[in-house]
Design an enzyme around this catalytic site. Structure first.
Site, PDB file in Angstrom:
ATOM      1  N   LEU A 186       0.777  -1.330   0.021  1.00 27.91           N
ATOM      2  CA  LEU A 186       0.050  -0.038   0.162  1.00 27.91           C
ATOM      3  C   LEU A 186       0.910   1.219  -0.145  1.00 27.91           C
ATOM      4  CD1 LEU A 186      -2.703  -1.094   2.735  1.00 27.91           C
ATOM      5  CD2 LEU A 186      -2.830  -1.343   0.224  1.00 27.91           C
ATOM      6  N   ASP A 210       8.794   9.970   7.800  1.00 27.10           N
ATOM      7  CA  ASP A 210       9.789  10.961   7.187  1.00 27.10           C
ATOM      8  C   ASP A 210       9.370  12.205   6.696  1.00 27.10           C
ATOM      9  OD1 ASP A 210       7.787   9.988   5.509  1.00 27.10           O
ATOM     10  OD2 ASP A 210       9.559  10.023   3.772  1.00 27.10           O
ATOM     11  N   TYR A 214      11.185  11.390   1.504  1.00 23.65           N
ATOM     12  CA  TYR A 214      11.299  10.232   0.430  1.00 23.65           C
ATOM     13  C   TYR A 214      10.271  10.003  -0.423  1.00 23.65           C
ATOM     14  CZ  TYR A 214      15.149   9.371   3.960  1.00 23.65           C
ATOM     15  OH  TYR A 214      16.243   9.773   4.802  1.00 23.65           O
ATOM     16  N   LEU A 246      -0.429   9.349   4.665  1.00 23.53           N
ATOM     17  CA  LEU A 246      -1.047   9.192   5.852  1.00 23.53           C
ATOM     18  C   LEU A 246      -0.034   8.622   6.840  1.00 23.53           C
ATOM     19  CD1 LEU A 246      -4.607   7.881   4.894  1.00 23.53           C
ATOM     20  CD2 LEU A 246      -3.978  10.115   5.604  1.00 23.53           C
TER      21      LEU A 246
END
Length: 336
Positions: A186, A210, A214, A246
């Protein structure tokens, strides 16, 4: 556990400048103030609990024998009902662990996160487990690639040894080497929309915090490994005002919500905050009508309050505690 401060060599501050010595002294005093504040609050809490227990005992002693017997019977029935619900919940988790929807959290990104982000991810893992235990249709929660510092933080979670979670150091490719064709990663960067969850598939969520540094990280990983990928129908069943990216626990909660309701819109609406999603055209038009009505003096008559006698507020005396808490660090320093 050894008492704090024992067997520690005193730190020499002879080499420090005058400013540095002041900062060190202030830090020591702040640490001491924090410890004392914590101990004081704990003492106040213990005092309040003891007082409440004493009041309950006095009320119980004032009851008649028949009332006491009825209260004891009611308490026993409530305890038994709570135990029954806990047993049913545990049995449901056991069944889902053995045959539920496989949901994997990929934890192979430790080298791409700071210590603060690792702590944040660890907290999200706790949210994931909590959401899974509350769900009407729990899933089989699997954590792969759990090693190094992330493993240390995970093992420090209170009660984690009792979690019904399959936590492994191996990668998901090793864990599901016999089912590589069932793996679906996902990722918000995938062009494929997942409209239904296949109970035979293994859905993977990227375990990384992050702040969107990225780009295409999980999509490229899935592409290189030759496994299927897709994204939840965010933007299709629910329009977003911001990025579709999310947190880990939000993705898990949305999937659990869909397993319960079989309705993406409902599952997404419960998890995604209102500030991140657009209103429907109908809701927007209703809002515009209401606002225009409020602004129009012809539509809305001015409010005329009736004469009401003022209600005297009930005076509640604060609970007095013998423990005195220093409210501020400055007050503590002045007294020191």
């Amino acid at each position: 556990e050894e008492p704090e401060g024992e067997d520690e060599e005193p730190i020499s501050d002879a080499h420090l400048s005058k400013t540095a010595k002041k900062k060190l002294l202030k830090k020591k005093m702040r640490d001491q103030w924090t410890r004392e504040k914590k101990e004081t609050r704990k003492a106040v809490q213990h005092e309040a609990v003891a007082k409440k227990r004493e009041e309950s005992k006095e009320k119980f002693d004032a009851l008649t024998e028949e009332e006491k017997a009825a209260k004891i019977a009611l308490t026993k029935s409530l305890v038994e009902a709570r135990r029954q619900r806990a047993a049913e919940k545990k049995q449901k988790q056991k069944e889902s662990f053995e045959g539920g929807q496989h949901l994997v959290i990929d934890l192979e990104f430790e080298d791409k996160m700071s210590e603060k982000e690792l702590y944040s991810l660890n907290k999200q893992l706790m949210y994931c487990y909590s959401a899974n235990t509350r769900a009407e249709t729990p899933s089989r929660l699997v954590m792969t690639g759990l090693e190094g510092r992330q493993r240390e933080l995970y093992d420090q979670i209170s009660g984690v040894q009792n979690w019904m979670v399959d936590a492994r150091s191996e990668t998901y490719l090793d864990v599901y080497k016999e089912r590589l064709g069932d793996l679906v990663y996902l990722t918000a960067d995938s062009p494929n929309i997942i409209h239904e969850l296949d109970p035979k598939k293994v859905y993977i969520v990227g375990g990384i915090v992050d702040h969107n540094r990225y780009k295409n990280l999980t999509l490229e990983k899935a592409t290189i490994q030759g496994i299927a990928h897709g994204h939840l129908p965010i933007g299709h069943d629910l329009k977003m005002t911001t990025s579709r990216v999310l947190t880990v626990n939000q993705v898990v909660e949305i999937i659990l919500g869909f397993l319960d309701s079989k309705d993406w819109r409902q599952a997404l609406g419960k998890v995604i905050p209102k500030r991140k999603r657009e209103e429907d055209e109908e809701e927007q038009s209703e809002t515009i009508v209401v606002k225009s009505a409020k602004l129009s003096p012809e539509v809305v008559e001015p409010f005329k309050p009736e004469a009401v006698e003022p209600v005297k507020p009930e005076v509640v005396e604060p609970v007095k505690s013998e423990v005195v808490e220093k409210e501020s660090f400055e007050e503590f320093v002045d007294e020191s």
